[in-house]
Design an enzyme around this catalytic site. Structure first.
Site, PDB file in Angstrom:
ATOM      1  N   SER A 129      -7.321  -2.350  -2.000  1.00  0.00           N
ATOM      2  CA  SER A 129      -7.894  -2.824  -0.739  1.00  0.00           C
ATOM      3  C   SER A 129      -9.388  -3.097  -0.843  1.00  0.00           C
ATOM      4  O   SER A 129     -10.124  -2.381  -1.523  1.00  0.00           O
ATOM      5  CB  SER A 129      -7.657  -1.778   0.356  1.00  0.00           C
ATOM      6  OG  SER A 129      -8.467  -2.062   1.477  1.00  0.00           O
ATOM      7  N   TYR A 153     -11.323  -9.305   1.822  1.00  0.00           N
ATOM      8  CA  TYR A 153     -11.748  -9.756   3.151  1.00  0.00           C
ATOM      9  C   TYR A 153     -12.959 -10.643   2.925  1.00  0.00           C
ATOM     10  O   TYR A 153     -13.864 -10.271   2.172  1.00  0.00           O
ATOM     11  CB  TYR A 153     -12.148  -8.574   4.044  1.00  0.00           C
ATOM     12  CG  TYR A 153     -10.992  -7.827   4.657  1.00  0.00           C
ATOM     13  CD1 TYR A 153      -9.952  -8.507   5.290  1.00  0.00           C
ATOM     14  CD2 TYR A 153     -10.954  -6.439   4.638  1.00  0.00           C
ATOM     15  CE1 TYR A 153      -8.898  -7.814   5.874  1.00  0.00           C
ATOM     16  CE2 TYR A 153      -9.907  -5.746   5.224  1.00  0.00           C
ATOM     17  CZ  TYR A 153      -8.889  -6.439   5.833  1.00  0.00           C
ATOM     18  OH  TYR A 153      -7.852  -5.756   6.416  1.00  0.00           O
ATOM     19  N   THR A 179      -6.722 -11.673   2.917  1.00  0.00           N
ATOM     20  CA  THR A 179      -6.181 -11.297   4.232  1.00  0.00           C
ATOM     21  C   THR A 179      -6.940 -12.030   5.327  1.00  0.00           C
ATOM     22  O   THR A 179      -8.172 -11.955   5.406  1.00  0.00           O
ATOM     23  CB  THR A 179      -6.274  -9.772   4.427  1.00  0.00           C
ATOM     24  OG1 THR A 179      -5.504  -9.158   3.394  1.00  0.00           O
ATOM     25  CG2 THR A 179      -5.721  -9.360   5.785  1.00  0.00           C
ATOM     26  N   LYS A 295      -2.542 -13.695   3.133  1.00  0.00           N
ATOM     27  CA  LYS A 295      -1.829 -12.642   3.861  1.00  0.00           C
ATOM     28  C   LYS A 295      -2.143 -12.746   5.358  1.00  0.00           C
ATOM     29  O   LYS A 295      -3.320 -12.884   5.742  1.00  0.00           O
ATOM     30  CB  LYS A 295      -2.264 -11.270   3.324  1.00  0.00           C
ATOM     31  CG  LYS A 295      -1.663 -10.065   4.044  1.00  0.00           C
ATOM     32  CD  LYS A 295      -1.959  -8.794   3.246  1.00  0.00           C
ATOM     33  CE  LYS A 295      -1.364  -7.541   3.858  1.00  0.00           C
ATOM     34  NZ  LYS A 295      -2.185  -6.949   4.906  1.00  0.00           N
ATOM     35  N   HIS A 319       0.062  -7.373   9.913  1.00  0.00           N
ATOM     36  CA  HIS A 319      -0.821  -6.245   9.635  1.00  0.00           C
ATOM     37  C   HIS A 319      -0.237  -4.948  10.213  1.00  0.00           C
ATOM     38  O   HIS A 319      -0.951  -4.077  10.701  1.00  0.00           O
ATOM     39  CB  HIS A 319      -2.208  -6.513  10.248  1.00  0.00           C
ATOM     40  CG  HIS A 319      -3.365  -5.983   9.437  1.00  0.00           C
ATOM     41  ND1 HIS A 319      -4.094  -6.763   8.592  1.00  0.00           N
ATOM     42  CD2 HIS A 319      -3.919  -4.750   9.361  1.00  0.00           C
ATOM     43  CE1 HIS A 319      -5.061  -6.029   8.043  1.00  0.00           C
ATOM     44  NE2 HIS A 319      -4.967  -4.797   8.499  1.00  0.00           N
TER      45      HIS A 319
HETATM   46  C1  LIG Z   1      -4.255   2.477   7.827  1.00  0.00           C
HETATM   47  C2  LIG Z   1      -4.050   1.052   7.430  1.00  0.00           C
HETATM   48  C3  LIG Z   1      -5.057   0.382   6.761  1.00  0.00           C
HETATM   49  C4  LIG Z   1      -4.874  -0.938   6.345  1.00  0.00           C
HETATM   50  N1  LIG Z   1      -5.854  -1.553   5.623  1.00  0.00           N
HETATM   51  C5  LIG Z   1      -5.666  -2.818   5.177  1.00  0.00           C
HETATM   52  C6  LIG Z   1      -6.634  -3.442   4.352  1.00  0.00           C
HETATM   53  O1  LIG Z   1      -7.643  -2.861   3.996  1.00  0.00           O
HETATM   54  N2  LIG Z   1      -6.390  -4.715   3.967  1.00  0.00           N
HETATM   55  C7  LIG Z   1      -5.252  -5.402   4.321  1.00  0.00           C
HETATM   56  O2  LIG Z   1      -5.085  -6.550   3.950  1.00  0.00           O
HETATM   57  N3  LIG Z   1      -4.317  -4.813   5.078  1.00  0.00           N
HETATM   58  C8  LIG Z   1      -4.482  -3.539   5.500  1.00  0.00           C
HETATM   59  N4  LIG Z   1      -3.501  -2.935   6.240  1.00  0.00           N
HETATM   60  C9  LIG Z   1      -2.249  -3.665   6.506  1.00  0.00           C
HETATM   61  C10 LIG Z   1      -1.240  -3.438   5.385  1.00  0.00           C
HETATM   62  O3  LIG Z   1      -1.610  -4.097   4.210  1.00  0.00           O
HETATM   63  C11 LIG Z   1       0.170  -3.934   5.795  1.00  0.00           C
HETATM   64  O4  LIG Z   1       0.093  -5.273   6.220  1.00  0.00           O
HETATM   65  C12 LIG Z   1       0.784  -3.074   6.902  1.00  0.00           C
HETATM   66  O5  LIG Z   1       0.526  -1.710   6.657  1.00  0.00           O
HETATM   67  C13 LIG Z   1       2.290  -3.303   7.002  1.00  0.00           C
HETATM   68  O6  LIG Z   1       2.828  -2.601   8.082  1.00  0.00           O
HETATM   69  P1  LIG Z   1       3.662  -1.224   7.913  1.00  0.00           P
HETATM   70  O7  LIG Z   1       2.746  -0.272   7.231  1.00  0.00           O
HETATM   71  O8  LIG Z   1       3.957  -0.779   9.316  1.00  0.00           O
HETATM   72  O9  LIG Z   1       4.875  -1.529   7.140  1.00  0.00           O
HETATM   73  C14 LIG Z   1      -3.660  -1.612   6.651  1.00  0.00           C
HETATM   74  C15 LIG Z   1      -2.651  -0.928   7.327  1.00  0.00           C
HETATM   75  C16 LIG Z   1      -2.819   0.396   7.700  1.00  0.00           C
HETATM   76  C17 LIG Z   1      -1.679   1.117   8.368  1.00  0.00           C
END
Ligand SMILES: Cc1cc2nc3c(=O)[nH]c(=O)nc-3n(C[C@H](O)[C@H](O)[C@H](O)COP(=O)(O)O)c2cc1C
Length: 423
Positions: A129, A153, A179, A295, A319
């Site tokens: 990330s 990002y 993303t 994404k 997300h």
């Molecule tokens: C706590 C948390 C932090 C996240 N941080 C990022 C991130 O830094 N970059 C990103 O592209 N997506 C981030 N996401 C989204 C995840 O990559 C992913 O799309 C999402 O968790 C999918 O949903 P699910 O966990 O309910 O299956 C984050 C999600 C969560 C729960």
């Protein structure tokens, strides 16, 4: 002859039970989440568990999976099963990657490095990330030659974007995931009620504080840094020390020099770029030969336009329901995106993947692989590296058995005929 990961994992668990040892990382998603909640701070748990608004999108993500029903077939020799897939030149032992998730230190002090080790051991790519708790170089080192991608990002500084990308290349990442659904943070009620944003406490900004371009720019911020005003409260001192811990070097020296506070301020100024548009993609395309996946795609026209701009893959994602409450579920968005893409680039899907059946259903509708999110964070909170490894093994096993029991011996043969919608 191998019996396959599904049966291996079952035996491991059942034989363990016969000898008196039980899984410390619950297999059930709901029990796993409850165990993680106990292991985490209220703020950390809320940050991971929460979504935008009334969390309708999170519920819809699940409901959309459940609307699709698998139609198992019989007598098709499924004694050996091939669960591997290849996506943009990366081999996945089972058709999923670990989604990029920021601020993993809130789940466990091992954070990104613990996840990296678990992913490497299982041959599942880890998407590092942009908001990680550890610099990408450190996380990559923990993975040896195992596959990893980097999630970007797009900040206000193109120079910083270029620096992150070249560091990712040097760290052995074999794809860039850009993303696009988080140019601003969604309206996250749980975090607002706790008035808690980890980045302001210096958490989740390790890619920045370890970056030469960011550190250089920090000198400007330091020069402009306003003298510390306002009331000095215990909470403010705690925040300051938290920020200081995030910056390399001694905490006290960082508080004294103002570096830590400046880094957080600079991050807030830099992080988000709501003006981003299609034309900006050329900058990234010119800077890297790595495959780029976009994404946060939910509209078929955006998927088609991504391909026109030379992108190598799309990730259907909302997300995890953290950005737009009321948004379309990813499994509802997938069919029209598959049609628009027409096999030209791979499609991944995340948001709500919780079981082998979910992985199977997404592949049946045309995804090449899926992204696993929150479940591995819960595993991390409960058991560190081993906890993540258990979550990965369980999903690999569940998928292998689901595929075989549905009468399919290889991921290549999963298709639209394996599922139907609920009547
Ligand atoms: C706590 C948390 C932090 C996240 N941080 C990022 C991130 O830094 N970059 C990103 O592209 N997506 C981030 N996401 C989204 C995840 O990559 C992913 O799309 C999402 O968790 C999918 O949903 P699910 O966990 O309910 O299956 C984050 C999600 C969560 C729960």
């Amino acid at each position: 002859m191998s019996v396959g990961i599904g049966r291996e994992r079952q035996f491991e668990v059942y034989v363990g039970g016969a000898r008196g040892s039980y899984p410390t990382v619950p297999v059930s998603f709901h029990r796993l989440e409850r165990a993680a909640q106990k292991a985490m701070s209220p703020e950390g748990y809320a940050y991971v568990a929460g979504g935008a608004g009334s969390e309708e999108t999170m519920r819809e993500n699940r409901a959309a999976f459940e609307r699709w029903r698998i139609v198992p077939r019989i007598l098709r020799d499924v004694s050996t099963r091939d669960t591997a897939v290849e996506v943009v030149g990366t081999r996945l032992t089972s058709p999923f990657v670990l989604c990029p998730i920021g601020v993993l230190e809130m789940a466990h002090r091992g954070a990104d490095v613990a996840v990296a080790r678990a992913a490497a051991a299982e041959g599942i790519p880890f998407v590092l990330s942009n908001q990680a708790s550890r610099p990408m170089e450190e996380t990559a080192r923990a993975m040896g030659d195992a596959p990893r991608w980097f999630q970007l990002y797009w900040s206000t500084s193109n120079e910083l974007v270029a620096s992150f990308v070249s560091r990712a290349e040097r760290s052995g990442c074999s794809a860039i995931v850009l993303t696009l659904d988080t140019t601003m943070l969604g309206w996250r009620i749980r975090d607002l009620d706790l008035a808690y944003l980890p980045f302001l406490r210096g958490k989740g900004i390790a890619q920045y504080t370890s970056d030469p371009v960011f550190v250089e720019a920090l000198q400007d911020t330091l020069r402009q840094e306003a003298p510390h005003g306002g009331r000095i409260t215990l909470a403010a001192v705690g925040t300051l020390l938290g920020q200081a811990g995030a910056y390399p070097g001694s905490r006290l020296a960082n508080v004294r020099s103002g570096l830590a506070r400046a880094a957080v301020r600079r991050f807030v100024e830099t992080y988000s770029r709501p003006s981003l548009s299609w034309d900006d993609l050329a900058f990234l395309r010119e800077r890297t030969r790595l495959p780029i996946l976009l994404k946060g795609i939910l509209h078929p026209a955006d998927a088609a336009t991504a391909i026109e701009h030379g992108m190598d893959g799309v990730i259907v994602s909302n997300h995890g329901g953290r950005q737009v409450d009321g948004a379309l579920a990813t499994m509802d968005a997938l069919p029209s995106i598959v049609e628009a893409v027409a096999g030209r680039v791979p499609i991944l899907l995340d948001s709500g993947v919780r079981s082998g059946a979910d992985v199977f259903r997404a592949l049946a509708l045309g995804a090449s692989a899926v992204g696993l999110g929150r479940p591995y964070v819960w595993g991390l909170a409960v058991g560190g590296e081993d906890g993540v490894r258990d979550v990965i093994r369980n999903l690999r096993a569940d998928f292998d058995l689901t595929m075989g029991l549905s009468g399919v011996a290889s991921t290549r043969d999963i298709g639209r005929e394996n599922v139907t919608t609920r009547a």
